[in-house]
Design an enzyme around this catalytic site. Structure first.
Site, PDB file in Angstrom:
ATOM      1  CG  ASP A 134      -2.043   0.987   1.118  1.00 34.53           C
ATOM      2  OD1 ASP A 134      -2.372   1.380  -0.010  1.00 34.53           O
ATOM      3  OD2 ASP A 134      -2.610   1.368   2.161  1.00 34.53           O
ATOM      4  CG  HIS A 141      -4.508  10.706   2.206  1.00 36.54           C
ATOM      5  ND1 HIS A 141      -5.622  10.700   3.021  1.00 36.54           N
ATOM      6  CD2 HIS A 141      -3.696   9.720   2.660  1.00 36.54           C
ATOM      7  CE1 HIS A 141      -5.497   9.722   3.925  1.00 36.54           C
ATOM      8  NE2 HIS A 141      -4.337   9.122   3.727  1.00 36.54           N
TER       9      HIS A 141
HETATM   10 CA    CA Z   1      -4.424   2.576   2.453  1.00 35.04          CA
END
Ligand code: CA
Length: 423
Positions: A134, A141
């Site tokens: 990930d 963000h």
């Molecule tokens: Ca994530």
């Protein structure tokens, strides 16, 4: 030549207006037709197409496919054939289903074996994923999270603009759209307390992400040069990387996310190939400072994919809470893959790489409840009058994505999953 992308082509299979699956898409997935065996397939309009039946009936005889490539319970065998074969198969499917081609269209016996209404098949995980990584590649963000948890004046950590930050996730809990999940339990530290408590998470959140699926890369020890990276990317899916914010805040020091992130990640069932996304390439954000040479690449390597998230309470209609776009990603997929392997780390066929939460520049484009409701301080109104700061029990989270360049529109369908109460 990617003949499958011809915008003027129509199919003899009906395609509803604004469908995500016109003949220019041709995604790949795995399904079980009613009373039949598992197969890999594709989709046009609302028709699921059995590729193993097509292979057995000779429709792919001109393509060098090894064995029963499509009579499998994952796409891994097909993916391992490599990009020229993916392209040849997609082109051939476009040809067979072209409105002008009678070859299969007029063969009712074959049609019966190959075509199924999509609502009569059960979609399954499209690939066997050994490893899931990930990333954290949206500057909006990362800035929002840094502002909330650390310091608005130094929201990005010093490494962020130099390396595509990522961590190794857990592939065992990747689930298919439609599979419900349970609110996780764990430890958290209540505000102002010095000792943790144990119980169901009070801050379950979605993360709006996309994931790319890889083919086999290089042997251990070798890296994938950035110019070659896209050769090793099969396609993309929508990815809801469920997160428990309260568990995360307590556990993540010093080794990063653990149980807050590995209880479930939900994916959409149809893998849209990079070839299908070709017409939607776009420039990424300008990168300053200039990254190291191993992360530099010319040309357009971002993709213009409109994304949205809706929340559907148990007995009310859904409310759209976020509209974002994949093109906002600061680090593109080529950079992520080049970085992932620069130390000699090998990747497998079927590995999944999450983009990280895809937030845009405006408050309605933030890709998580953490940001949308700004740590619980700005509740979101639902269509039924209730409010949300995180996800409630029995809420269904729905993510959708599509591309539209004015000539063609293709999409990913949706990933939909319900949050059940803690067990
Ligand atoms: Ca994530």
């Amino acid at each position: 030549m990617i003949t499958a992308n011809d915008p003027s082509r129509t199919s003899w299979i009906p395609v509803p207006a604004n469908s995500d699956f016109p003949i220019q898409n041709i995604p790949f997935g795995v399904f079980i037709p009613e009373d039949d065996i598992i197969t890999t397939g594709t989709r046009i309009g609302d028709t699921a197409i059995d590729l193993s039946a097509m292979q057995q009936l000779g429709y792919f005889d001109e393509i060098e496919l090894l064995g029963d490539t499509f009579l499998q319970d994952t796409l891994n065998d097909f993916i391992s054939h490599g990009r020229p074969i993916w392209r040849a198969v997609r082109n051939r499917i476009a040809e067979v289903f072209d409105a002008k081609n009678p070859e299969l269209r007029d063969n009712k016996e074959h049609c019966k074996k190959i075509l199924f209404p999509v609502n009569k098949v059960q979609m399954l995980l499209p690939v066997y994923t050994q490893d899931y990584t990930d990333f954290y590649s949206s500057i909006e963000h990362a800035t929002n999270v840094g502002t909330m948890f650390r310091d608005p004046n130094n929201a990005l950590l010093p490494n962020w603009k130099h390396i595509p930050v990522g961590y190794h996730g857990r592939s065992s809990s990747i689930v298919i759209s439609g599979e419900d999940i349970h609110r996780p339990k764990g430890q958290s530290l209540p505000k102002g307390e010095s000792l943790p408590v144990f119980g169901p998470s009070k801050r379950v959140d979605f993360e709006l992400e996309m994931a790319f699926i890889t083919s086999e890369g290089k042997p251990l020890g070798q890296n994938i040069p950035i110019e070659e990276a896209e050769e090793h990317i099969f396609g993309m899916v929508l990815f809801n990387d469920w997160s428990a914010r309260d568990l995360q805040a307590w556990e993540y020091v010093p080794l990063g996310p653990f149980l807050a992130k590995n209880f479930a990640s939900s994916i959409s069932p149809w893998v849209v190939l990079m070839d299908a996304l070709e017409p939607y390439r776009t420039e990424g954000p300008k990168q300053d400072p200039t990254p190291f040479p191993y992360l530099q690449i010319d040309g357009k390597h971002n993709f213009d994919i409109d994304l949205e998230v809706a929340i559907k309470p148990e007995s009310a209609e859904e409310t759209t809470v976020c509209k974002s776009n994949f093109k906002y990603m600061y680090w593109n997929m080529s950079q992520q893959l080049a970085h992932h392997t620069i130390n000699g780390c090998n990747i497998n066929c079927g590995d999944m790489m999450g983009s990280g939460t895809i937030s845009g520049p405006t408050p309605d484009s933030y890709g998580s409840m953490l940001e949308l409701a700004w740590m619980g301080t700005k509740p979101l109104k639902m269509a039924d009058g209730t409010e949300r700061v995180f996800i409630n029990d029995n809420d269904t989270v729905i993510m959708r994505g599509h591309c539209n360049n004015g000539k063609t529109r293709i999409g990913f369908g949706e990933v939909r999953s319900k949050l059940l109460p803690a067990l």
